[in-house]
Design a protein around this motif. Structure first.
Motif, short mmCIF file in Angstrom:
data_model
loop_
_atom_site.label_atom_id
_atom_site.label_comp_id
_atom_site.label_asym_id
_atom_site.label_seq_id
_atom_site.Cartn_x
_atom_site.Cartn_y
_atom_site.Cartn_z
N LYS A 1 0.85 -1.19 0.00
CA LYS A 1 0.00 0.00 0.00
C LYS A 1 0.89 1.24 0.00
O LYS A 1 1.72 1.37 0.89
CB LYS A 1 -0.88 0.01 1.26
N PRO A 2 0.69 2.15 -0.94
CA PRO A 2 1.49 3.38 -0.94
C PRO A 2 0.91 4.44 -0.02
O PRO A 2 0.90 5.62 -0.32
CB PRO A 2 1.44 3.81 -2.41
N TRP A 3 0.40 4.01 1.10
CA TRP A 3 -0.18 4.87 2.12
C TRP A 3 -0.08 4.16 3.46
O TRP A 3 0.26 2.97 3.53
CB TRP A 3 -1.65 5.22 1.80
N ALA A 4 -0.36 4.87 4.53
CA ALA A 4 -0.37 4.28 5.86
C ALA A 4 -1.69 4.62 6.53
O ALA A 4 -2.22 5.73 6.35
CB ALA A 4 0.80 4.81 6.70
N GLY A 5 -2.24 3.69 7.26
CA GLY A 5 -3.54 3.91 7.88
C GLY A 5 -3.60 3.31 9.27
O GLY A 5 -2.84 2.40 9.61
N ALA A 6 -4.52 3.83 10.06
CA ALA A 6 -4.73 3.31 11.41
C ALA A 6 -6.20 3.40 11.77
O ALA A 6 -6.87 4.38 11.42
CB ALA A 6 -3.90 4.07 12.43
N SER A 7 -6.69 2.39 12.44
CA SER A 7 -8.06 2.33 12.92
C SER A 7 -8.05 2.35 14.44
O SER A 7 -7.36 1.55 15.07
CB SER A 7 -8.74 1.06 12.41
N PHE A 8 -8.83 3.27 15.02
CA PHE A 8 -8.95 3.37 16.46
C PHE A 8 -10.32 2.81 16.83
O PHE A 8 -11.35 3.40 16.54
CB PHE A 8 -8.75 4.82 16.90
N TYR A 9 -10.30 1.65 17.44
CA TYR A 9 -11.46 0.78 17.50
C TYR A 9 -12.11 0.75 18.89
O TYR A 9 -11.50 1.07 19.90
CB TYR A 9 -11.06 -0.64 17.10
N HIS A 10 -13.37 0.34 18.90
CA HIS A 10 -14.10 0.12 20.15
C HIS A 10 -13.53 -1.11 20.84
O HIS A 10 -13.28 -2.13 20.19
CB HIS A 10 -15.58 -0.07 19.84
N GLN A 11 -13.33 -1.02 22.13
CA GLN A 11 -12.71 -2.12 22.86
C GLN A 11 -13.51 -3.41 22.75
O GLN A 11 -12.95 -4.51 22.86
CB GLN A 11 -12.53 -1.74 24.34
N ALA A 12 -14.80 -3.33 22.50
CA ALA A 12 -15.62 -4.54 22.37
C ALA A 12 -15.24 -5.36 21.15
O ALA A 12 -15.55 -6.55 21.10
CB ALA A 12 -17.10 -4.16 22.31
N THR A 13 -14.58 -4.74 20.17
CA THR A 13 -14.19 -5.49 18.97
C THR A 13 -12.87 -6.21 19.12
O THR A 13 -12.50 -7.01 18.28
CB THR A 13 -14.07 -4.55 17.75
N ARG A 14 -12.13 -5.93 20.18
CA ARG A 14 -10.78 -6.47 20.31
C ARG A 14 -10.75 -7.99 20.23
O ARG A 14 -9.83 -8.58 19.66
CB ARG A 14 -10.17 -6.01 21.64
N ALA A 15 -11.77 -8.64 20.77
CA ALA A 15 -11.77 -10.11 20.79
C ALA A 15 -11.95 -10.71 19.41
O ALA A 15 -11.62 -11.87 19.20
CB ALA A 15 -12.87 -10.61 21.72
N VAL A 16 -12.46 -9.91 18.45
CA VAL A 16 -12.73 -10.50 17.14
C VAL A 16 -11.89 -9.90 16.03
O VAL A 16 -11.97 -10.34 14.90
CB VAL A 16 -14.23 -10.36 16.78
N ILE A 17 -11.05 -8.88 16.32
CA ILE A 17 -10.12 -8.37 15.32
C ILE A 17 -8.90 -9.28 15.29
O ILE A 17 -8.32 -9.58 16.31
CB ILE A 17 -9.69 -6.92 15.62
N ARG A 18 -8.52 -9.70 14.10
CA ARG A 18 -7.36 -10.58 13.97
C ARG A 18 -6.29 -9.85 13.17
O ARG A 18 -6.52 -9.48 12.03
CB ARG A 18 -7.75 -11.88 13.28
N GLY A 19 -5.14 -9.63 13.75
CA GLY A 19 -4.03 -9.04 13.03
C GLY A 19 -4.05 -7.53 12.95
O GLY A 19 -3.20 -6.93 12.31
N GLY A 20 -5.02 -6.88 13.58
CA GLY A 20 -5.06 -5.44 13.62
C GLY A 20 -5.20 -4.81 12.25
O GLY A 20 -4.80 -3.68 12.04
N ASP A 21 -5.83 -5.50 11.30
CA ASP A 21 -5.87 -4.99 9.93
C ASP A 21 -7.32 -4.89 9.48
O ASP A 21 -7.82 -5.71 8.73
CB ASP A 21 -5.09 -5.89 8.99
#
Length: 245
Positions: free
Chosen positions: A89-109
């Motif tokens: 990707k010729p860009w950089a991005g970040a997602s600031f997420y709700h803590q309730a999603t932490r258990a189901v996000i895999r790899g932070g992507d």
């Protein structure tokens, strides 16, 4: 007192432009130290510095500076189902997420469809030379999530308009972005005053960031100021999905 150091530099933009022009594994591996120095490490430092002020907006949101599994997206593209086979990707991005999603996000992507079972609105930051932006909302929610949001609009029209039609919100973000259905969803009144919002498939607000802003030492304050203006939308979406805010 020492003057605060900027997070990004002209080298950040130079690297991303060069990657866009030389998007191959061989080129990236030869220039990986530049990526680490000018893109990844400063971005992770910024993410870490955003966590505390973000929690002042909502204690349930996380800016996670972990190099793997945190808020920052991987530089690698998922090309399995893409016509574009360039690997990075010729860009950089970040997602600031709700803590309730932490258990189901895999790899932070989160851009790779890794939100799992639980949809939640979030805040976002995208860095690309000449095309950077930030915002918040919910992008490509699952069908059941979309039904809940639409029903909440119908049942709470005044609060929806308050969250998305205020002078401050419109000045910061204009109208909501994302995709919409061409036809009215089944079961909804085509004459409803909010039918264009009911037809939405995404509920996101975004604002452009110029390169000069990204080079400012007080970048976290500038980002948080915009997130505060997006907060009514995030709060409303959390209410629609029975999430704490």
């Amino acid at each position: 007192m020492a003057k605060a150091a900027p997070y990004f530099s002209t080298q950040t933009f130079a690297f991303l432009r060069a990657l866009d022009a030389n998007n191959s594994r061989e080129w990236f591996l030869a220039h990986k130290p530049e990526y680490e120095q000018h893109v990844k490490l400063p971005f992770l430092r910024l993410i870490g510095d955003l966590d505390a002020p973000l929690k002042e907006i909502s204690p349930h949101y996380v800016a996670n500076p972990k190099p793997v599994g945190g808020s920052m997206f991987r530089i690698h593209r998922d090309t399995r189902f893409a016509a574009d086979k360039t690997p990075y990707k010729p860009w950089a991005g970040a997602s600031f997420y709700h803590q309730a999603t932490r258990a189901v996000i895999r790899g932070g992507d989160a851009d790779q469809g890794t939100m799992g079972r639980l949809d939640a609105p979030g805040f976002y930051l995208h860095i690309k030379p000449g095309d950077s932006f930030l915002g918040g909302g919910i992008w490509h929610p699952q069908p059941e999530t979309l039904k809940r949001i639409r029903a909440y609009i119908v049942n709470n029209p005044a609060s929806w308009k308050s969250a998305t039609r205020s002078a401050a919100f419109k000045k910061a973000f204009g109208t909501l972005g994302g995709d919409s259905m061409k036809r009215v969803p089944l079961g909804y009144d085509p004459a409803h005053e909010l039918i264009e919002d009911i037809k939405r498939k995404d509920y996101i607000a975004s604002a452009a960031l110029d390169d000069e802003t990204l080079l400012a030492p007080d970048l976290p304050k500038r980002i948080i100021r915009q997130y505060q203006l997006a907060s009514p939308l995030i709060d409303w979406l959390c209410g629609a999905l029975d999430l704490d805010y």
